[in-house]
Write an enzyme that holds these catalytic residues in place. Structure first.
Site, PDB file in Angstrom:
ATOM      1  N   GLU A 134       0.828  -1.213   0.000  1.00  0.00           N
ATOM      2  CA  GLU A 134       0.000   0.000   0.000  1.00  0.00           C
ATOM      3  C   GLU A 134       0.863   1.264   0.000  1.00  0.00           C
ATOM      4  OE1 GLU A 134      -3.066  -0.061   3.008  1.00  0.00           O
ATOM      5  OE2 GLU A 134      -4.092  -1.739   2.038  1.00  0.00           O
ATOM      6  N   GLU A 139      -6.722  -7.856  -0.730  1.00  0.00           N
ATOM      7  CA  GLU A 139      -7.290  -7.751   0.615  1.00  0.00           C
ATOM      8  C   GLU A 139      -8.767  -7.412   0.538  1.00  0.00           C
ATOM      9  OE1 GLU A 139      -5.302  -5.271   3.468  1.00  0.00           O
ATOM     10  OE2 GLU A 139      -3.307  -6.015   2.932  1.00  0.00           O
TER      11      GLU A 139
END
Ligand SMILES: *[C@@H]1O[C@H](CO)[C@@H](O)[C@H](O)[C@H]1NC(C)=O
Ligand SMILES: *[C@@H]1O[C@H](CO)[C@@H](O)[C@H](O)[C@H]1NC(C)=O
Ligand SMILES: *[C@@H]1O[C@H](CO)[C@@H](O)[C@H](O)[C@H]1NC(C)=O
Ligand SMILES: *[C@@H]1O[C@H](CO)[C@@H](O)[C@H](O)[C@H]1NC(C)=O
Length: 723
Positions: free
Chosen positions: A188, A259
């Site tokens: 991320e 995710e």
């Protein structure tokens, strides 16, 4: 989009050929490539369901059954991060033992016939202490994490290489016949990239190139990274990637979701996040309908943050609301509903992966996605985005769709699954009390003494930064000073400001008050009335951390601990102690004496257990010790610590984590009352339980319990009900 097309990365082919000894076409089929539709494994397009299980958040004894339950739930891939700070506690010193045995974990996944996605990071966030960074990294001169910074890049490359080399030496990449089909670099990074300006973009390019250069023979991914450099695949994280993901960073890459959160992390002071099975299934089906071919549940099993491994303010249990709960028990209907979804989607994988997609509008809030091909058949996803039920007509048939639901039509005719229709009944988790620890004579206690300025040897004319002193070897740092009060100081109030996380203030040996921040309010500010004596007064402040932060740019610059200490008197008179001479004590005396290890009378002169039966209740800074027997059976074991305050618990010398039951949720409950003791920590003959309590609690009210689920799909032998 020809099936089985080998993407032209020379490094893939080179690796495969070198491993297979140049075996021509057959060799080129081995390993993992991809096209715009999906990953291609051994020459086949794949539609994959994946579940995150983090090896250090359970025990090696639990791994086989967790993986087996994931497999039975229709999961094809286990996704795990790699936890740098566990594996390299000191530069160049590695630990792959016990819960850190990454190779053993991956081999277990392999032996059960599943694939593995290895998210190396090595920055991982993950609600894990310091986002996975070892604390020693902070002391590398000139380091700036996660940017185009030579010292950082050196250590990142060093650890990444170490892991890749380890995997290769064990033959674990799919290109070698092993289970690893994907690896991830960074994590991320898009969230922080802007803070580093052009150096951020340069770092992303470097990280991608560095990773690809390691020649794993399987693709690399970067999550939430639209500028991921070729051939690295950009993937989505979130709860609604079917709606939010604009697609990977090039049309010849598959659409993957690394995710999908079936719940959300929980902090002390926060309530659990409940996400329904219907909502998860809707978004998985939508993602697949929109060409997605890889969906990972983060977490499939969350587990336990043992020891001091959580990052700031996160509770010790992790993603308890996942398809497998903290202890590995099935959470129904979530587990079963997703299992049925996986089966349904797998049954139509041929047309999904080989067919051509067409889109059609079926109403103002209804739509259809059809995958069709002359040889592989047809499948349709009928989507009702409305919060009300709908009837849609598709190929001359009418279909009823529940509110916010997706129906999957086999052969574009028969509805085999509907996301809002749950066939699996809910189960209920129950605790069975095995033992109450209410016998005073079974306990012994000892209280840490409050250090005074004169007890300290390290001193400075300033309030020093907390973690620079502790190096994260302990949560605790004592700040202590002495000052002479003039009798004119009326109604004195001690004012403390701290950057976190917890402060316990003692004046002349007596606890004056405590304060703490939270994940949302990081700064602690407290004002407590105190009593002063004329002449010397002693102020001692215990500053405590609840894990290092795991996110945001410039983690290496984050500061903690008290920044201002002042005694305010009535009127304008005050004593500003901020720049007084402060003495420091790193950690607790009991930590140094390792109170958690010893069943015998403690050898440390400074801290000796009292005789059995001396139970100091509601007394801050107290160590408690008792023993207990191992509950019969296989059900998970927990401690109910509701009557305690805040501290840490050890069983047979192993920390089961921090507890903080005094930090209540808005509805007035502890965020976490039950603390998991893995069966592997327990012994036949009896177990040593040690707690350190910061604030004061009542150990006579705690209890030992087993946990089970009552409800469908649980095979329980009748004897297990009897206890
Ligand atoms: C990693 O760094 C260590 C020293 O900390 C060194 O011994 C080792 O050779 C390095 N490994 C690589 C792959 O650079
Ligand atoms: C799915 O893929 C097909 C073929 O590449 C493309 O035409 C279509 O627009 C894609 N649909 C979505 C929703 O991304
Ligand atoms: C940490 O401590 C050292 C010496 O004790 C000092 O030189 C350094 O400036 C401190 N760093 C921070 C970030 O406070
Ligand atoms: C934990 O213990 C408290 C205090 O005895 C009790 O009120 C509570 O019901 C227990 N919780 C569970 C889940 O057993």
């Amino acid at each position: 989009m020809e099936p089985g097309r080998v993407v032209g990365f020379l490094w893939v082919i080179g690796m495969v050929l070198s491993l297979a000894g140049g075996g021509g076409a057959a060799a080129a089929e081995k390993g993992v490539t991809y096209d715009g539709r999906s990953l291609i494994i051994d020459g086949q397009r794949k539609l994959l369901f994946s579940g995150s299980i983090h090896y250090p958040r359970s025990t090696p004894q639990m791994w086989p059954s967790l993986i087996a339950k994931a497999k039975a739930g229709g999961v094809d891939v286990i996704e795990t991060y790699v936890f740098w700070n566990l594996h390299e506690p000191k530069p160049g010193q590695y630990d792959f033992s016990g819960r850190n045995d990454l190779v053993k974990f991956i081999k277990e996944v392999q032996s059960q016939g599943l694939y593995l996605c290895l998210r190396i990071g090595p920055f991982i966030e993950a609600e894990w202490n310091y986002g996975g960074f070892p604390f020693w990294l902070r002391d590398i001169p000139g380091i700036v994490y996660r940017t185009d910074n030579e010292p950082f890049k050196f250590y990142m490359q060093n650890f990444t290489t170490k892991i890749v080399d380890l995997m290769k030496s064990e033959g674990l990449y799919a290109s070698q016949g092993g289970p690893i089909i994907l690896s991830q670099i960074e994590n991320e990074y898009g969230n922080v990239e802007e803070a580093f300006r052009e150096q951020g973009a340069a770092y992303v390019r470097w990280a991608g190139k560095m990773a690809v250069g390691l020649q794993t023979g399987v693709p690399w991914i970067m999550c939430k990274q639209p500028d991921a450099p070729d051939p690295v695949i950009n993937t989505c994280n979130g709860m609604r990637c079917g709606e939010t993901f604009t697609g990977p960073n090039s049309p010849d890459k598959p659409k993957m979701w690394t995710e999908n959160w079936p719940s959300f992390f929980q902090v002390f002071g926060g309530e659990p996040y409940i996400r329904s099975a219907e909502d998860i299934a809707f978004h998985v089906a939508l993602f697949v309908a929109k060409n997605g071919s890889y969906v990972n549940y983060y977490m499939y099993h969350g587990g336990t943050n043992f020891g001091r491994t959580t990052s700031s303010y996160f509770i010790t249990g992790y993603y308890d609301q996942s398809p497998l709960d903290e202890y590995g028990l099935l959470r129904q209907p979530k587990y079963g509903h997703l299992k049925e979804l996986h089966l349904a989607i797998k049954s139509v994988a041929e047309p999904l992966l080989q067919g051509k997609q067409t889109f059609l509008s079926l109403g103002s809030l209804q739509e259809g996605y059809v995958f069709e091909d002359a040889t592989s058949g047809c499948v349709a996803f009928l989507v009702n985005n409305n919060a009300k039920a709908a009837t849609v007509t598709f190929r001359n048939n009418a279909y009823q769709l529940r509110p916010k639901s997706i129906g999957i039509l086999q052969n574009c005719a028969t509805m085999i699954f509907e996301t809002a229709r749950v066939n699996v009944a809910k189960n209920i988790r129950a605790t069975t009390r095995v033992q109450l620890f209410d016998a005073e004579d079974k306990w012994t206690t000892v209280t840490e003494s409050v250090p005074r300025f004169s007890d300290t040897s390290f001193r400075a004319n300033a309030l020093l930064e907390h973690t620079n002193m502790t190096k994260d070897t302990t949560d605790y740092l004592w700040y202590t000073t002495r000052f002479d009060s003039k009798s004119a100081c009326m109604n004195p109030v001690l004012h403390i400001e701290s950057l976190g996380h917890v402060v316990h203030a003692f004046v002349n040996n007596v606890r004056a008050g405590s304060g703490h921040g939270s994940r949302d309010i990081k700064v602690v500010k407290m004002d407590v009335p105190i009593q002063l004596t004329s002449g010397p007064n002693y102020i001692s402040i215990l500053s405590a951390m609840v894990g290092l932060p795991d996110s945001g740019p410039f983690l290496e610059k984050k500061s903690f601990g008290p920044t201002k200490v002042q005694v305010d008197c009535s009127g304008t008179m005050k004593y500003d102690l901020t720049r007084s001479k402060w003495g420091y004590q790193v950690g607790l005396v009991g930590e140094k004496a390792r109170m958690q290890d010893k069943n015998k009378v403690n050898k440390a002169k400074s801290l000796k257990w009292n005789k059995n039966g001396v139970v100091l209740k509601n007394q801050p800074l107290t160590w408690y010790k008792t023993t207990f027997g191992t509950p019969k059976g296989d059900d998970p074991v927990v401690l109910n610590l509701t009557t305690m305050g805040k501290g840490e618990v050890w069983v047979n010398g192993q920390s089961i984590g921090r507890y903080w039951v005094s930090f209540l949720t808005p509805s007035g409950h502890p965020s976490q009352a039950l603390y998991h003791i893995p069966r592997a920590f327990l012994k036949e003959g009896g177990n040593l339980l040690v707690m350190f309590e910061e604030e004061g609690g009542d150990p006579l009210g705690i209890s030992l319990n087993t946990v089970s689920v009552i409800g469908p799909n649980q095979q329980r032998s009748p004897s297990q009900f009897v206890r």
